[in-house]
Design an enzyme around this catalytic site. Sequence first.
Site, PDB file in Angstrom:
ATOM      1  CB  ALA A   1      14.705 -18.098  14.291  1.00 53.23           C
TER       2      ALA A   1
ATOM      3  CG  HIS B   1      -1.681  -1.209   1.437  1.00 50.33           C
ATOM      4  ND1 HIS B   1      -2.841  -1.465   0.767  1.00 50.33           N
ATOM      5  CD2 HIS B   1      -1.457  -2.287   2.220  1.00 50.33           C
ATOM      6  CE1 HIS B   1      -3.317  -2.639   1.126  1.00 50.33           C
ATOM      7  NE2 HIS B   1      -2.486  -3.170   2.004  1.00 50.33           N
TER       8      HIS B   1
ATOM      9  NE  ARG C   1      19.416   0.023   6.647  1.00 51.80           N
ATOM     10  CZ  ARG C   1      19.707   0.687   7.718  1.00 51.80           C
ATOM     11  NH1 ARG C   1      20.657   0.260   8.517  1.00 51.80           N
ATOM     12  NH2 ARG C   1      19.065   1.790   8.014  1.00 51.80           N
TER      13      ARG C   1
END
Length: 178
Positions: free
Chosen positions: A152, A95, A158
């Site tokens: 995890a 969105h 980045r």
Amino acid sequence: MPFVPPFLYRLAGINAGVGAKLSIQAVRSARKGRHAFGEDCVLHCRFSFDRREAQITIGRDCFIGKSHLVAAQRITIGNDVVVSWDVTIVDHNSHSLDWKQRAKDVADWRRGKKDWTDIGIAPVTIEDNAWIGMGVTILKGVTIGKGAVVGAASVVTRDVAPFSVVVGNPARSIKRKD
């Protein structure tokens, strides 16, 4: 999760290499995009193609657990990559960041259309021999380097250097591997 017989891949429009195994869930969700899977992959994941031109390409000898790959442009996964369970890989923002521009999103969805003009989109690349731990989220524009490990529950915003280990939210490098 049951696997689909390989002769049905072509019927569903899937370009899969020899020995590739796809779960029923993957085949059902892969019908509307452009996708290719290499030899000897085991894929339990779901695919969402948010635009017609979207593509997902997965190299050979990859494993992807019950995860979700969401493409508006392109997701590329190299060879010998392991992606654990509950991983989300998304190449877009979904969105607009401006509430005025996203005000009609729900109404547009009901009409089967979406305006992608002001939505950030950038391809995601996971290079060969990477390992993505369970519960990881990888966001648009990220490249995960060769041999890298993502711990995890990390959120990758980045690029990840080759042969490094990253963890956290946002993911930060904690170690370099030789």
